[in-house]
Structures are given as structure tokens and as C-alpha cells.
Design a protein around this motif. Structure first.
Motif, PDB file in Angstrom:
ATOM      1  N   LEU A  14       0.675  -0.703   0.141  1.00  0.00           N
ATOM      2  CA  LEU A  14      -0.072  -0.081  -0.066  1.00  0.00           C
ATOM      3  C   LEU A  14       1.251   1.189   0.243  1.00  0.00           C
ATOM      4  O   LEU A  14       0.518   1.779  -0.257  1.00  0.00           O
ATOM      5  CB  LEU A  14      -0.944  -0.076   0.651  1.00  0.00           C
ATOM      6  CG  LEU A  14      -2.025  -0.895   1.399  1.00  0.00           C
ATOM      7  CD1 LEU A  14      -2.646  -0.967   2.994  1.00  0.00           C
ATOM      8  CD2 LEU A  14      -2.649  -0.834   0.125  1.00  0.00           C
ATOM      9  N   VAL A  15       1.515   1.504   0.908  1.00  0.00           N
ATOM     10  CA  VAL A  15       2.765   1.951   1.202  1.00  0.00           C
ATOM     11  C   VAL A  15       3.258   2.409  -0.563  1.00  0.00           C
ATOM     12  O   VAL A  15       3.744   3.558  -0.606  1.00  0.00           O
ATOM     13  CB  VAL A  15       3.658   2.276   2.018  1.00  0.00           C
ATOM     14  CG1 VAL A  15       4.893   3.098   2.292  1.00  0.00           C
ATOM     15  CG2 VAL A  15       2.921   1.996   3.077  1.00  0.00           C
ATOM     16  N   ALA A  16       3.529   1.546  -1.060  1.00  0.00           N
ATOM     17  CA  ALA A  16       4.986   1.572  -2.093  1.00  0.00           C
ATOM     18  C   ALA A  16       4.233   1.307  -3.130  1.00  0.00           C
ATOM     19  O   ALA A  16       4.073   3.300  -4.619  1.00  0.00           O
ATOM     20  CB  ALA A  16       5.431   0.440  -2.581  1.00  0.00           C
ATOM     21  N   VAL A  17       2.748   1.830  -3.496  1.00  0.00           N
ATOM     22  CA  VAL A  17       1.544   2.626  -4.404  1.00  0.00           C
ATOM     23  C   VAL A  17       1.368   4.235  -3.627  1.00  0.00           C
ATOM     24  O   VAL A  17       1.448   4.671  -4.544  1.00  0.00           O
ATOM     25  CB  VAL A  17       0.104   2.152  -4.476  1.00  0.00           C
ATOM     26  CG1 VAL A  17      -0.485   2.261  -4.926  1.00  0.00           C
ATOM     27  CG2 VAL A  17       0.024   0.529  -4.551  1.00  0.00           C
ATOM     28  N   GLN A  18       0.838   4.184  -2.696  1.00  0.00           N
ATOM     29  CA  GLN A  18       0.830   5.500  -2.103  1.00  0.00           C
ATOM     30  C   GLN A  18       1.230   5.718  -0.724  1.00  0.00           C
ATOM     31  O   GLN A  18       0.953   6.147   0.336  1.00  0.00           O
ATOM     32  CB  GLN A  18      -0.859   5.563  -1.488  1.00  0.00           C
ATOM     33  CG  GLN A  18      -1.515   4.689  -3.304  1.00  0.00           C
ATOM     34  CD  GLN A  18      -3.148   5.330  -2.210  1.00  0.00           C
ATOM     35  OE1 GLN A  18      -2.870   3.359  -1.469  1.00  0.00           O
ATOM     36  NE2 GLN A  18      -3.515   6.315  -2.079  1.00  0.00           N
ATOM     37  N   PRO A  19       2.941   6.446  -0.973  1.00  0.00           N
ATOM     38  CA  PRO A  19       4.023   6.785  -0.205  1.00  0.00           C
ATOM     39  C   PRO A  19       2.386   8.155   1.065  1.00  0.00           C
ATOM     40  O   PRO A  19       3.684   8.048   1.760  1.00  0.00           O
ATOM     41  CB  PRO A  19       5.366   7.087  -0.380  1.00  0.00           C
ATOM     42  CG  PRO A  19       4.600   7.333  -2.779  1.00  0.00           C
ATOM     43  CD  PRO A  19       3.846   6.367  -2.525  1.00  0.00           C
ATOM     44  N   ASP A  20       2.099   8.946   0.132  1.00  0.00           N
ATOM     45  CA  ASP A  20       1.662   9.765   0.766  1.00  0.00           C
ATOM     46  C   ASP A  20       0.402   9.291   1.436  1.00  0.00           C
ATOM     47  O   ASP A  20      -0.568  10.759   1.810  1.00  0.00           O
ATOM     48  CB  ASP A  20       1.926  11.605   0.191  1.00  0.00           C
ATOM     49  CG  ASP A  20       3.192  11.449  -0.221  1.00  0.00           C
ATOM     50  OD1 ASP A  20       4.511  11.205   0.772  1.00  0.00           O
ATOM     51  OD2 ASP A  20       3.567  12.667  -1.638  1.00  0.00           O
ATOM     52  N   VAL A  21      -0.524   8.429   1.318  1.00  0.00           N
ATOM     53  CA  VAL A  21      -1.316   8.350   1.220  1.00  0.00           C
ATOM     54  C   VAL A  21      -1.852   8.882   3.024  1.00  0.00           C
ATOM     55  O   VAL A  21      -0.916   8.681   4.194  1.00  0.00           O
ATOM     56  CB  VAL A  21      -1.765   6.440   2.262  1.00  0.00           C
ATOM     57  CG1 VAL A  21      -1.009   5.542   3.304  1.00  0.00           C
ATOM     58  CG2 VAL A  21      -3.520   6.542   1.658  1.00  0.00           C
ATOM     59  N   THR A  22      -3.134   9.313   3.678  1.00  0.00           N
ATOM     60  CA  THR A  22      -3.796  10.245   4.443  1.00  0.00           C
ATOM     61  C   THR A  22      -4.896  10.009   4.609  1.00  0.00           C
ATOM     62  O   THR A  22      -5.799   9.208   3.338  1.00  0.00           O
ATOM     63  CB  THR A  22      -2.411  11.429   4.715  1.00  0.00           C
ATOM     64  OG1 THR A  22      -3.363  11.718   6.534  1.00  0.00           O
ATOM     65  CG2 THR A  22      -2.790  12.127   4.224  1.00  0.00           C
ATOM     66  N   ARG A  23      -5.981  10.963   5.286  1.00  0.00           N
ATOM     67  CA  ARG A  23      -6.891  10.747   4.816  1.00  0.00           C
ATOM     68  C   ARG A  23      -7.215  12.085   5.934  1.00  0.00           C
ATOM     69  O   ARG A  23      -6.975  12.631   6.152  1.00  0.00           O
ATOM     70  CB  ARG A  23      -7.665  10.129   6.023  1.00  0.00           C
ATOM     71  CG  ARG A  23      -7.753   9.833   7.270  1.00  0.00           C
ATOM     72  CD  ARG A  23      -8.572   9.367   8.273  1.00  0.00           C
ATOM     73  NE  ARG A  23      -8.803   8.603   9.169  1.00  0.00           N
ATOM     74  CZ  ARG A  23      -9.054   9.298  10.366  1.00  0.00           C
ATOM     75  NH1 ARG A  23      -9.496  10.583  10.840  1.00  0.00           N
ATOM     76  NH2 ARG A  23      -8.343   8.614  11.242  1.00  0.00           N
ATOM     77  N   PRO A  24      -8.000  12.921   5.051  1.00  0.00           N
ATOM     78  CA  PRO A  24      -9.132  14.224   5.584  1.00  0.00           C
ATOM     79  C   PRO A  24      -9.520  14.271   6.678  1.00  0.00           C
ATOM     80  O   PRO A  24     -10.008  13.104   6.734  1.00  0.00           O
ATOM     81  CB  PRO A  24      -9.645  14.729   4.641  1.00  0.00           C
ATOM     82  CG  PRO A  24     -10.063  13.314   3.497  1.00  0.00           C
ATOM     83  CD  PRO A  24      -9.299  12.527   4.011  1.00  0.00           C
ATOM     84  N   THR A  25      -8.634  14.793   7.401  1.00  0.00           N
ATOM     85  CA  THR A  25      -9.503  14.962   9.039  1.00  0.00           C
ATOM     86  C   THR A  25     -11.164  15.893   8.818  1.00  0.00           C
ATOM     87  O   THR A  25     -11.780  15.322   9.456  1.00  0.00           O
ATOM     88  CB  THR A  25      -8.831  15.740  10.210  1.00  0.00           C
ATOM     89  OG1 THR A  25      -7.232  15.303   9.560  1.00  0.00           O
ATOM     90  CG2 THR A  25      -8.892  15.718  11.166  1.00  0.00           C
ATOM     91  N   PHE A  26     -11.162  16.099   8.471  1.00  0.00           N
ATOM     92  CA  PHE A  26     -12.122  17.301   8.679  1.00  0.00           C
ATOM     93  C   PHE A  26     -13.536  16.829   7.354  1.00  0.00           C
ATOM     94  O   PHE A  26     -14.203  18.601   6.990  1.00  0.00           O
ATOM     95  CB  PHE A  26     -12.117  18.686   8.729  1.00  0.00           C
ATOM     96  CG  PHE A  26     -11.982  19.065  10.259  1.00  0.00           C
ATOM     97  CD1 PHE A  26     -12.591  19.121  11.195  1.00  0.00           C
ATOM     98  CD2 PHE A  26     -11.005  19.139  11.087  1.00  0.00           C
ATOM     99  CE1 PHE A  26     -12.469  18.261  13.282  1.00  0.00           C
ATOM    100  CE2 PHE A  26     -10.701  19.516  12.251  1.00  0.00           C
ATOM    101  CZ  PHE A  26     -11.230  19.156  12.828  1.00  0.00           C
ATOM    102  N   TRP A  27     -12.922  15.597   6.718  1.00  0.00           N
ATOM    103  CA  TRP A  27     -14.129  15.921   5.311  1.00  0.00           C
ATOM    104  C   TRP A  27     -15.307  16.192   5.532  1.00  0.00           C
ATOM    105  O   TRP A  27     -16.357  15.860   6.408  1.00  0.00           O
ATOM    106  CB  TRP A  27     -13.351  14.017   4.972  1.00  0.00           C
ATOM    107  CG  TRP A  27     -13.804  14.379   3.627  1.00  0.00           C
ATOM    108  CD1 TRP A  27     -14.012  14.206   2.371  1.00  0.00           C
ATOM    109  CD2 TRP A  27     -14.990  13.362   3.159  1.00  0.00           C
ATOM    110  NE1 TRP A  27     -14.819  13.801   1.267  1.00  0.00           N
ATOM    111  CE2 TRP A  27     -15.514  13.487   2.063  1.00  0.00           C
ATOM    112  CE3 TRP A  27     -15.655  12.297   3.654  1.00  0.00           C
ATOM    113  CZ2 TRP A  27     -16.341  12.893   2.077  1.00  0.00           C
ATOM    114  CZ3 TRP A  27     -16.919  11.978   4.233  1.00  0.00           C
ATOM    115  CH2 TRP A  27     -17.822  11.366   2.611  1.00  0.00           C
ATOM    116  N   GLY A  28     -16.017  16.688   4.699  1.00  0.00           N
ATOM    117  CA  GLY A  28     -17.014  17.107   4.522  1.00  0.00           C
ATOM    118  C   GLY A  28     -17.774  17.800   5.508  1.00  0.00           C
ATOM    119  O   GLY A  28     -18.894  18.096   5.972  1.00  0.00           O
ATOM    120  N   ILE A  29     -16.664  18.371   6.677  1.00  0.00           N
ATOM    121  CA  ILE A  29     -17.144  19.160   7.780  1.00  0.00           C
ATOM    122  C   ILE A  29     -16.426  20.839   7.254  1.00  0.00           C
ATOM    123  O   ILE A  29     -18.533  21.774   8.167  1.00  0.00           O
ATOM    124  CB  ILE A  29     -16.386  19.176   9.265  1.00  0.00           C
ATOM    125  CG1 ILE A  29     -16.248  17.619   9.300  1.00  0.00           C
ATOM    126  CG2 ILE A  29     -16.715  20.194   9.966  1.00  0.00           C
ATOM    127  CD1 ILE A  29     -17.951  17.071   9.604  1.00  0.00           C
TER     128      ILE A  29
END
Ligand code: SF4
Ligand code: SF4
Length: 699
Positions: free
Chosen positions: A4-19
Motif C-alpha cells: 500500500l505504501v509503495a503505491v501511495q507513499p503519502d497516503v493519509t485521510r482528510p480529518t475534517f472531510w465534509g465538515i
């Protein structure tokens, strides 16, 4: 995960997604309000606790050890596991899950609110860290939900009796359901977010959320629908979480903070070594008269109580229908103090015989000072010292049960609980064919402190004679104090008569000083306790030289001085642990070793060792006429013959305490157990075995 990391080294999630930005600002505002309420609540709680009277003993000595011990208890949940693996597992899952989710929230807040905006660093909430974080939080979060679900199962499905006390109410429901809503709601929210953001591959790391998302998709919920419901769901979750934070200091969840504090400041000798009353104390300050007399530690204990009901479940007074439930006493005091703090209650006496006191005198009189409550309490509430403080008030003001008052008068007048002249103490020796040595006239290895019951009560006198014979046969150097003995004061102290305790202890110390001896041996575990743990404070610092007679007899058997070969007796017996020897002082093995040396087959009652059920005689129980459905001694004998494996074979109920002997001989008659079992003392059993071998000393 590497893939997963190899594919998306900057993977994260938006904290206030939709807020949105406005939503985030509102959230920060609400969080500040919740944290302010939390801080105010904590400050008020601390103020209420520290407004208590000073503690008479040191509570912060050896701080390093205290911290280590507390950390261990909190980390392992060992006190919750004690006698209750289900409760222990449930609590451990909740604690570890909660702490992990809390730590995860803090880590995220540090990245979002400090690391990135204030320090200008690049977010660390990405790549392998983010994926590891997601997996760990999902794993522990799942265990948290399992733990809370176990709590719900036990509370509402099994409806375990002890969870439903006088103080059980909406607060308990709200606490456990809030945790469940937070746990399950968190996963639902995560699943909706993953579905709403198009099921990104990297979110597989959030394996529970991913499963929820897959489940929702399987139910036909589209990405768009998920995106639309996310914000309302997020807000409801946030409001419940912030509400919980604000509520925490003023309700049951506060035990998350007060319980570790109570454990940290616990007295390892609580109950077995009671604090004295300062010499300059005025009568109106003795015991708990008013709320302001309750020490800060006892206030802390009251606030640490989780309403788990374990103390009530093991309390013999509660079990036999006496008007005492230790949890209710603790929580009555807590509720009253909080009501006074809030200005919704008038001040009234803490304890009194009549009228509008918080605790009734008869409730305190019902306590047998057995310490079962303290032994089982997972947060180390020190019930007995609080109860004795209330008893001190009752004795100071003369609000006592009539028969207890009569015994205390006898003790004051004669130095013994039987009201007999002191010269009659040695009469029990008259039936012996040998003279019991006088320790006032010769140096001895063992100074035998015989005690009141073996000196004056016929049934116990027989035990004293058996023990004297054992000493003779073993050829040990021993002696007694004859008429110079006084009551040791252990029980006098526990019924609250501190002045009389000091008088009796002072006279006893004087008598002990007239003798030259190496070891003080007691027949009575109550005397053993006070000599060992409390006499240092009254000027006799030889607690390490004190032995209970079963310990001495065990060493005599081990050395071969008593010459038994463990096949003399063939019957089946059961052994009753005296509270003051077992729970108070941790001696469980010596009496058992002695019994086993006779050849008797020993079977254990279900409640044995630290779980043993009191005979009813401690804490002045032998001196009061208790109002109860059944006597504790009758209940214990019932356990011996009905609940014990091979109970039908038990011929002898073996005791190692004069009070127990008196109580069980009585319970045997009143409970109808005369045809079932005999009650014998350990010393009598050994003498019976020696007689079986043909040993004689009275011929
Ligand atoms: S000391 Fe024993 S009798 Fe007293 S409250 Fe505790 S468990 Fe009950
Ligand atoms: S005093 Fe201890 S054992 Fe009793 S209900 Fe409170 S926490 Fe539980």
C-alpha cells in the motif's frame, strides 16, 4: 501494508472531510467549552476532596514504589480479574481500548494543531505511520467495543445482582451506553467515510471501518449517500464525545481518574493497623461527627467507588440480612457530600443512633470488621478505617448497642470481656496434671498470650489445655502471664473505643515487659493482629516476634518435636480461615500444614483462604445482639456441609480462633448442625492425633 505504501507513499485521510472550515471552527469552539467544563469539574472535585481533614498517616511515602504498583494494577487490571475473569477481561478490553483511542486522538491533535500549523513541519500523519495508526486504532477499538458489549451483556442480560444497588441509576446506564455509542458510532463513521471517499485501497488498513464500508455498500448504500450522511453522523459523534468529556468529572466516569489516585495513596496496612486518636483531641473531634471530619483520603475513596458491588457481594453482614451494605455506606457518604457541596442538602451528623444522620448507628454496629470488602475492592477503597471512624463517634457519644456497652464496661472494670476477676484467668490450668510455667518468674522462648476466651470460656479452656499439652510434649520453653494478662484490645479498637484500647494496650505492654521471652505466641488471631501491627504505636515495637500458635505448632511438627507421621487420623475435615489470621495477615498455610500432619483428609469450602466467610464474631459481633435473618456462623456451616465437595463426609469443622470456636459452637446448635459436624480447634485436632499415637501427659 508495504504494498500500500509503495503505491501511495503519502497516503493519509482528510480529518475534517465534509465538515468545512466553519464546521471545524465550531467544533474547536465546542471542544474548548467541553474542556473548560471538564477542567472546572476536575477543579471542583479536587476542592471537595482536599477540603477533607488531614490524613493521620503518610500517603505519599515511597512514591516510586507507589507509582509502579499503581501502574501495574491499572495496566494489568489484576484487581478486577481477582475472582472474576469475565469482569477482568471486560474491564481490561475497555481500559486498553479506551486508552488507545484516547492516545490516537491526542496524536492526531498534535499533528493537526501543533506539529503542522505551529511548528511548520510536514504532517507525520501519512504513509506507514498513518497505516499503522489506522490498523492499531481499529484493532484496539474493536476490543473496546467487545469489552463494552460484555458489560452490557452482564448488566442487562445476565443482570448480575451486585450491579444493581441502591445507588444504581441512570448514571450507570448512561455511562455504559455512551461508551458503546462512541465505540460503535466511531466504526460506523469510519465506514461511511471510507465508502463516501470511494473506498481508497489504503483504507484497508482500517480493517474494521473497511468491513463496515463494504457491508454498507453490500446493503446498497451508494458513495453519494454515504457522503451526504457523513456530516450529520460526524456531528452527532462529536457532540456525544465532547459531552462525555464535559460530563466525566461529575459522574461515574470520574473513577478513571480517582481510582488510580486512590490506588496510589492506599495504605498497605489499612484495617489491620488503625490510626490512633491524637492525645490532644477534644471529645467533639473524635471520629466522624461532621462531613468536615472525613479525611481527604476517605473522600477520595468515596469518589473512586465504581458502584461495582463487589464489596456488597462478599459482605457477611449483607449476606445474612444485617442492616449493612458496604457499597451503600460508601455511596451514601459520597452522595451526601456532593449534595452539601452543591448546596442542595442541609448539614447533618455523619452517624448517629437516632434521627437524620447520613449513616445509622445500627448499620455500623452490623460490621464484623472482617475486611472482605477491602480485600475484594478493585480500587482499594478503605472501608474499615472509615467505619471505625464512625464507630469512634458512636462510642464517644455513648450511642451504643446495650450489650456492647455492657461488655465495654466489663472490659474497663476487669480487663476482660467476661467481667471476671483477673485472678480467675489461670483457672483453666487446674485440670492439667502439670504446671504451666509462669513467664514472670523465668525466661522462656515462647511467651504464650492465652487471651480472654481460652481463660474464661469453658469450651475454649479445653483448647488452651490441648495447646499446653502440645507445648509439654514438644518440650518447648514456654510460659504465661497468669492474672497479669489483659484483653489485647484488638476488637475494642474496632468497635471504636480508642480510649479503652489505649488503656488495655498500655497495661498489656506493662505485663509483657515483666517477662523475658523471645517470641510472643497468641491463641487468638485478633490478638496476633494487634500485637503484630498496632502495638508499636503504644510502645511495644516487637511485632516481628509475634506468632500465631498454628505457626509455632507447624514449626514444631516440621522439626519433629511433635512426632506425628500424618496417618494418625482418618476422618474428613474442613478448615475455616479466621479473618484476622488470613485476610488480615496472609497466613493460610500454617494451619493447613498442621491439619495435614494429623492424617485427616482436608477438603476446602468454596469460600476459602482470602475469600473465607466470617464467623460473625469480629468487630464486636460476639458482643452484640444483631438483627439478622440467619447467623453468619450458620451460613458458614451450611456451606461446609452443603456446598463443599465431599461436604457430606466432613465430620469436623476445624477452626484456629477462640472467637470462631464460640460462634460456630453456637451456630451448630441454633442452625441444627449438631448431627452433621463437630467444631474443633487445630490444637485439639493435633492433640487427638497424638493421643491416637498413645501420647499422654495428664496421667
Ligand atoms: S468489614 Fe466485613 S462485615 Fe464489615 S462491611 Fe466489610 S465485608 Fe461487611
Ligand atoms: S467500594 Fe469498591 S468494591 Fe465496593 S462498590 Fe465501590 S468500587 Fe466496588
Amino acid at each position: 501494508m508495504d504494498a500500500l505504501v509503495a503505491v501511495q507513499p503519502d497516503v493519509t485521510r482528510p480529518t475534517f472531510w465534509g465538515i468545512g472550515v466553519v464546521g471545524a471552527i465550531v467544533f474547536y469552539y465546542l471542544a474548548a467549552v467541553a474542556l473548560s467544563i471538564f477542567a472546572y469539574g476536575i477543579a471542583e472535585r479536587i476542592r471537595s476532596i482536599t477540603a477533607g481533614a488531614p490524613e493521620p498517616i503518610e500517603r505519599f511515602d515511597a512514591l516510586g514504589r507507589r507509582l509502579l504498583d499503581t501502574t501495574k494494577v491499572v495496566a494489568t487490571n489484576e484487581t478486577v480479574f481477582d475472582r472474576d475473569w469475565f469482569g477482568g477481561l471486560m474491564h481490561a478490553l475497555i481500559v486498553w481500548g479506551f486508552l488507545t483511542l484516547f492516545a490516537g486522538t491526542v496524536v492526531l491533535a498534535v499533528d493537526m494543531d501543533l506539529w503542522t500549523p505551529l511548528l511548520g513541519r510536514e504532517s507525520f500523519f501519512t504513509g506507514p505511520f498513518y497505516l499503522g495508526y489506522s490498523a492499531v486504532l481499529d484493532g484496539l477499538g474493536l476490543l473496546f467495543v467487545v469489552g463494552v458489549s460484555m458489560a452490557l451483556y452482564r448488566r442487562y442480560w445476565v443482570r448480575a445482582d451486585r450491579l444493581w444497588g441502591e445507588h444504581t441509576g441512570v448514571e450507570d446506564d448512561l455511562f455504559v451506553w455512551t461508551l458503546w455509542v462512541l465505540g460503535v458510532g466511531g466504526f460506523l463513521l469510519e465506514g461511511v467515510r471510507i465508502l463516501g471517499t470511494g473506498m481508497p485501497d489504503a483504507e484497508v488498513a482500517s480493517f474494521v471501518g473497511w468491513s463496515v464500508a463494504s457491508g454498507l455498500a453490500g446493503l446498497g448504500i451508494s458513495e453519494g449517500t454515504a457522503g451526504a450522511v457523513y456530516a450529520p453522523l460526524w456531528w452527532s459523534h462529536a457532540i456525544v464525545a465532547l459531552g462525555f468529556v464535559a460530563w466525566l468529572p461529575t459522574a461515574k466516569p470520574v473513577h478513571m481518574l480517582t481510582a488510580p489516585a486512590a490506588l496510589l495513596t492506599r495504605d498497605p496496612d489499612a484495617g489491620r493497623r488503625l490510626p490512633g486518636v491524637p492525645a490532644d483531641a477534644s471529645p467533639e473531634t473524635i471520629g466522624y461527627a461532621d462531613l468536615r471530619d472525613v479525611t481527604w483520603k476517605h473522600r477520595l475513596d468515596q469518589d473512586a467507588c465504581t458502584n461495582c458491588g463487589r464489596c456488597s457481594a462478599v459482605c457477611p453482614a449483607t449476606a445474612v440480612g444485617r442492616p449493612l451494605d458496604p457499597r451503600t455506606v460508601v455511596l451514601d457518604l459520597t452522595e451526601y457530600r456532593h449534595a452539601v457541596d452543591a448546596g442542595t442538602a442541609e448539614r447533618r451528623p455523619v452517624v448517629a443512633a437516632e434521627g437524620e444522620s447520613v449513616i445509622d448507628a445500627e448499620t455500623m454496629e452490623a460490621c464484623m470488621a472482617c475486611q472482605a470488602c477491602m480485600d475484594v475492592c478493585p480500587v482499594a477503597v478503605e472501608h474499615l478505617p472509615q467505619f471505625v471512624a464512625m464507630n469512634r463517634r458512636l462510642t464517644e457519644t455513648g450511642q451504643l448497642d446495650a450489650s456492647l456497652q455492657e461488655t465495654l464496661t466489663d472490659l474497663f472494670r476487669t480487663g476482660n470481656a467476661y467481667g471476671e476477676p483477673g485472678r480467675r484467668r489461670p483457672e483453666w490450668t487446674e485440670e492439667l496434671s502439670f504446671e504451666v510455667p509462669d513467664a514472670r518468674e523465668q525466661s522462656v522462648e515462647y511467651l504464650w498470650y492465652v487471651g480472654d476466651a481460652p481463660s474464661f470460656d469453658d469450651r475454649n479452656r479445653a483448647v488452651a489445655r490441648s495447646l499446653a499439652r502440645l507445648f509439654e510434649v514438644a518440650g518447648v520453653s514456654y510460659g504465661i502471664l497468669y492474672e497479669d494478662e489483659r484483653n489485647d484490645g484488638n476488637d475494642v479498637r474496632r468497635v471504636g473505643e480508642e480510649g479503652l484500647f489505649e488503656t488495655l494496650a498500655g497495661e498489656t505492654v506493662e505485663a509483657l515487659r515483666t517477662a523475658d521471652f523471645e517470641t510472643l505466641v497468641t491463641t487468638d488471631p485478633h490478638a496476633y493482629n494487634t500485637f503484630k501491627n498496632e502495638y508499636e504505636a503504644v510502645g511495644w515495637a516487637r511485632g516481628d516476634d509475634v506468632r500465631h500458635y498454628t505457626q509455632v505448632v507447624a514449626s514444631l511438627l516440621e522439626s519433629g518435636a511433635l512426632g506425628l507421621s500424618a496417618d494418625e487420623l482418618g476422618g474428613t475435615v474442613t478448615y475455616h480461615d479466621p479473618c484476622h489470621l488470613g485476610r488480615y495477615n496472609g497466613e493460610y498455610d500454617a494451619p493447613r500444614a498442621v491439619i495435614d500432619a494429623t492424617g485427616a483428609t482436608r477438603v476446602e469450602m468454596p469460600r476459602n483462604r482470602a475469600d473465607a466467610f466470617c464467623c460473625g464474631g469480629g468487630g464486636g459481633g460476639q458482643w452484640t445482639d444483631a438483627d439478622q435473618d440467619v447467623k453468619p456462623s450458620e451460613e458458614r456451616l451450611r456451606e461446609a456441609v452443603e456446598d463443599t465437595r465431599s461436604g457430606g463426609d466432613v465430620e469436623q469443622f476445624v477452626v484456629a480462633c477462640p472467637t470462631c470456636l464460640t460462634m460456630f459452637e453456637d451456630g451448630r446448635k441454633t442452625g441444627g448442625y449438631e448431627g452433621d459436624v463437630d467444631v474443633v480447634d487445630v490444637a485439639e485436632l493435633v492433640w487427638e492425633a497424638l493421643e491416637e499415637r498413645g501420647v499422654r501427659v495428664d496421667d
